[in-house]
Design a protein around this motif. Structure first.
Motif, short mmCIF file in Angstrom:
data_model
loop_
_atom_site.label_atom_id
_atom_site.label_comp_id
_atom_site.label_asym_id
_atom_site.label_seq_id
_atom_site.Cartn_x
_atom_site.Cartn_y
_atom_site.Cartn_z
N PRO A 5 57.39 51.83 18.31
CA PRO A 5 58.02 51.21 19.48
C PRO A 5 59.21 50.34 19.07
CG PRO A 5 56.08 49.97 18.89
CD PRO A 5 56.15 51.14 17.94
N VAL A 6 60.14 50.21 19.95
CA VAL A 6 61.25 49.27 19.78
C VAL A 6 61.00 48.09 20.71
CG1 VAL A 6 63.74 48.92 20.09
CG2 VAL A 6 62.89 51.06 19.13
N CYS A 7 60.58 48.40 21.91
CA CYS A 7 60.25 47.37 22.90
C CYS A 7 58.82 46.88 22.63
CB CYS A 7 60.34 47.95 24.30
SG CYS A 7 61.93 48.72 24.65
N ARG A 8 58.38 45.87 23.37
CA ARG A 8 57.03 45.36 23.18
C ARG A 8 56.04 46.31 23.85
NH1 ARG A 8 52.81 43.33 25.37
NH2 ARG A 8 51.57 41.79 24.28
N HIS A 9 55.49 47.21 23.07
CA HIS A 9 54.44 48.11 23.54
C HIS A 9 53.25 47.93 22.62
CE1 HIS A 9 57.06 50.26 26.30
NE2 HIS A 9 57.95 50.40 25.33
N VAL A 10 52.14 47.49 23.17
CA VAL A 10 50.91 47.32 22.39
C VAL A 10 49.93 48.38 22.87
CG1 VAL A 10 49.01 45.76 21.83
CG2 VAL A 10 51.33 44.85 22.11
N GLU A 11 49.60 49.29 21.96
CA GLU A 11 48.72 50.40 22.33
C GLU A 11 47.42 49.88 22.93
OE1 GLU A 11 48.03 54.83 20.96
OE2 GLU A 11 48.38 53.42 19.34
N GLY A 12 47.06 50.47 24.07
CA GLY A 12 45.82 50.11 24.74
C GLY A 12 45.96 49.09 25.85
N GLU A 13 47.05 48.31 25.86
CA GLU A 13 47.23 47.38 26.97
C GLU A 13 47.42 48.19 28.25
OE1 GLU A 13 48.89 43.19 25.22
OE2 GLU A 13 50.33 44.48 26.22
N SER A 14 46.91 47.66 29.34
CA SER A 14 46.97 48.42 30.58
C SER A 14 46.96 47.51 31.79
CB SER A 14 45.79 49.40 30.66
OG SER A 14 44.57 48.68 30.77
N PHE A 15 47.30 48.12 32.91
CA PHE A 15 47.11 47.49 34.21
C PHE A 15 46.61 48.57 35.15
CE2 PHE A 15 51.53 48.90 34.27
CZ PHE A 15 51.69 49.45 35.54
N ARG A 16 46.10 48.13 36.29
CA ARG A 16 45.58 49.07 37.29
C ARG A 16 46.44 49.00 38.54
NH1 ARG A 16 40.80 47.52 39.17
NH2 ARG A 16 41.10 45.42 38.43
N VAL A 17 46.42 50.09 39.28
CA VAL A 17 47.06 50.14 40.59
C VAL A 17 45.94 50.39 41.59
CG1 VAL A 17 48.78 51.26 42.06
CG2 VAL A 17 49.15 51.12 39.57
N VAL A 18 45.74 49.42 42.48
CA VAL A 18 44.69 49.52 43.50
C VAL A 18 45.40 49.33 44.85
CG1 VAL A 18 42.55 48.54 44.39
CG2 VAL A 18 42.98 48.58 41.92
N GLY A 19 45.48 50.40 45.61
CA GLY A 19 46.27 50.34 46.84
C GLY A 19 47.72 50.06 46.49
N GLU A 20 48.26 49.01 47.04
CA GLU A 20 49.65 48.65 46.75
C GLU A 20 49.77 47.61 45.63
OE1 GLU A 20 51.55 45.99 49.72
OE2 GLU A 20 49.60 46.02 50.72
N ASN A 21 48.66 47.21 45.05
CA ASN A 21 48.65 46.10 44.10
C ASN A 21 48.62 46.54 42.64
OD1 ASN A 21 48.48 44.00 46.13
ND2 ASN A 21 46.43 44.80 46.52
N LEU A 22 49.41 45.86 41.82
CA LEU A 22 49.32 45.98 40.38
C LEU A 22 48.36 44.90 39.91
CD1 LEU A 22 53.10 46.34 39.41
CD2 LEU A 22 51.46 48.13 39.98
N VAL A 23 47.32 45.29 39.19
CA VAL A 23 46.28 44.36 38.76
C VAL A 23 46.25 44.31 37.24
CG1 VAL A 23 43.82 43.82 38.88
CG2 VAL A 23 44.93 44.97 40.82
#
Length: 123
Positions: free
Chosen positions: A25-43
């Motif tokens: 990676p060049v940008c800040r990408h940490v393998e395994g980090e995640s977020f969820r999308v529930v309806g219209e929300n980023l969690v």
């Protein structure tokens, strides 16, 4: 579409996770980090972070990925989005998880069809 006589639609909950698969990676990408999308929300759970540039590349695809699509539609089969930096090896993988029912009345802005907003029903 109706469920128990109520008009509405199904959306997938999504998990968007960082994958490198050995790429640098060049940008800040940490393998395994995640977020969820529930309806219209980023969690975001815990201390997960995401580059705003990488987020900008994946955001337009999320509403389409939440919806039912034909089995051979590329939206059903393709799951990884590249970081927009051409020198970066980071990817965001979009994974469909459970489906969630949304009633039309709880999500519409049309005053004559509006019910209790879905996010107030969850309280």
């Amino acid at each position: 579409m109706e469920t128990d006589g109520e008009k509405g639609f199904w959306l997938y909950d999504l998990r968007v996770e960082t994958v490198l698969d050995g790429r640098t990676p060049v940008c800040r990408h940490v393998e395994g980090e995640s977020f969820r999308v529930v309806g219209e929300n980023l969690v975001f759970d815990g201390p997960a972070k995401i580059s705003m540039f990488a987020l900008a590349s994946v955001l337009p695809l999320l509403p389409a990925k939440q919806r039912e699509t034909a089995a051979d539609d590329w939206m059903s089969t393709d799951a990884e989005v590249a970081c927009p930096d051409p020198h970066c090896g980071g990817r965001l993988r979009i994974v469909r998880e459970d489906r969630r029912w949304f009633s039309h009345a709880a999500t519409t802005g049309l005053p004559d069809q509006r019910g209790t907003p879905y996010w107030k029903e969850e309280e």
